[in-house]
Design a protein around this motif. Structure first.
Motif, mmCIF file in Angstrom:
data_model
loop_
_atom_site.group_PDB
_atom_site.id
_atom_site.type_symbol
_atom_site.label_atom_id
_atom_site.label_comp_id
_atom_site.label_asym_id
_atom_site.label_seq_id
_atom_site.Cartn_x
_atom_site.Cartn_y
_atom_site.Cartn_z
ATOM 1 N N MET A 1 -14.759 14.181 -3.040
ATOM 2 C CA MET A 1 -14.741 14.994 -1.841
ATOM 3 C C MET A 1 -15.038 14.126 -0.635
ATOM 4 O O MET A 1 -16.000 13.369 -0.628
ATOM 5 C CB MET A 1 -15.761 16.118 -1.991
ATOM 6 C CG MET A 1 -15.993 16.906 -0.757
ATOM 7 S SD MET A 1 -17.237 18.156 -1.024
ATOM 8 C CE MET A 1 -16.225 19.571 -0.753
ATOM 9 N N LEU A 2 -14.221 14.215 0.400
ATOM 10 C CA LEU A 2 -14.450 13.452 1.626
ATOM 11 C C LEU A 2 -15.633 14.041 2.383
ATOM 12 O O LEU A 2 -15.780 15.254 2.466
ATOM 13 C CB LEU A 2 -13.212 13.492 2.514
ATOM 14 C CG LEU A 2 -11.980 12.772 1.981
ATOM 15 C CD1 LEU A 2 -10.808 12.995 2.925
ATOM 16 C CD2 LEU A 2 -12.242 11.296 1.802
ATOM 17 N N ALA A 3 -16.456 13.160 2.942
ATOM 18 C CA ALA A 3 -17.643 13.608 3.661
ATOM 19 C C ALA A 3 -17.573 13.324 5.161
ATOM 20 O O ALA A 3 -18.078 14.096 5.964
ATOM 21 C CB ALA A 3 -18.889 12.952 3.071
#
Length: 117
Positions: A1-3
């Motif tokens: 998941m991109l943060a």
């Protein structure tokens, strides 16, 4: 998941580091941050302002992108545009994004930067 976005890399021609420093530090108000020694040998410069980090890497066959650009959010767009203009930078206002205020400027090697609220 991109943060989050860690940094944005832009290209620059060989030998342009002093021009880049003058623009990104003196005009935009960023701070130059040291590159790791192994990467510093390649040339270029890294800059930071708050959570925004821009890396300028040297490219032998450099040509500035015509459309690609970072979009940088500012808190007071009028004051920031005035800052850039007072330091000799081109400010091109644009109303093409509904509900947003923005302008474009260009670094000394031709990289396009978008500033918006």
């Amino acid at each position: 998941m991109l943060a989050a976005v860690d940094h944005v890399q832009l290209a620059a021609p060989p030998g342009s580091e002093d021009l880049l420093r003058a623009y990104y530090v003196d005009v935009l108000g960023m701070t130059e941050i040291p590159k790791p020694p192994m990467l510093a040998a390649r040339g270029g410069c890294w800059f930071r302002a708050g959570a925004v980090e821009l890396h300028l890497g040297i490219e032998d066959d450099f040509r500035p992108a015509r459309k690609a650009h970072p979009g940088l959010r500012v808190t007071d767009i009028s004051a920031y545009a005035a800052r850039l203009e007072s330091r000799g930078a081109v400010v091109r206002r644009d109303s093409g994004l509904p509900g947003r205020r923005r302008f474009y400027s260009y670094d000394p090697v031709g990289n396009r930067l978008e500033f918006l609220v």
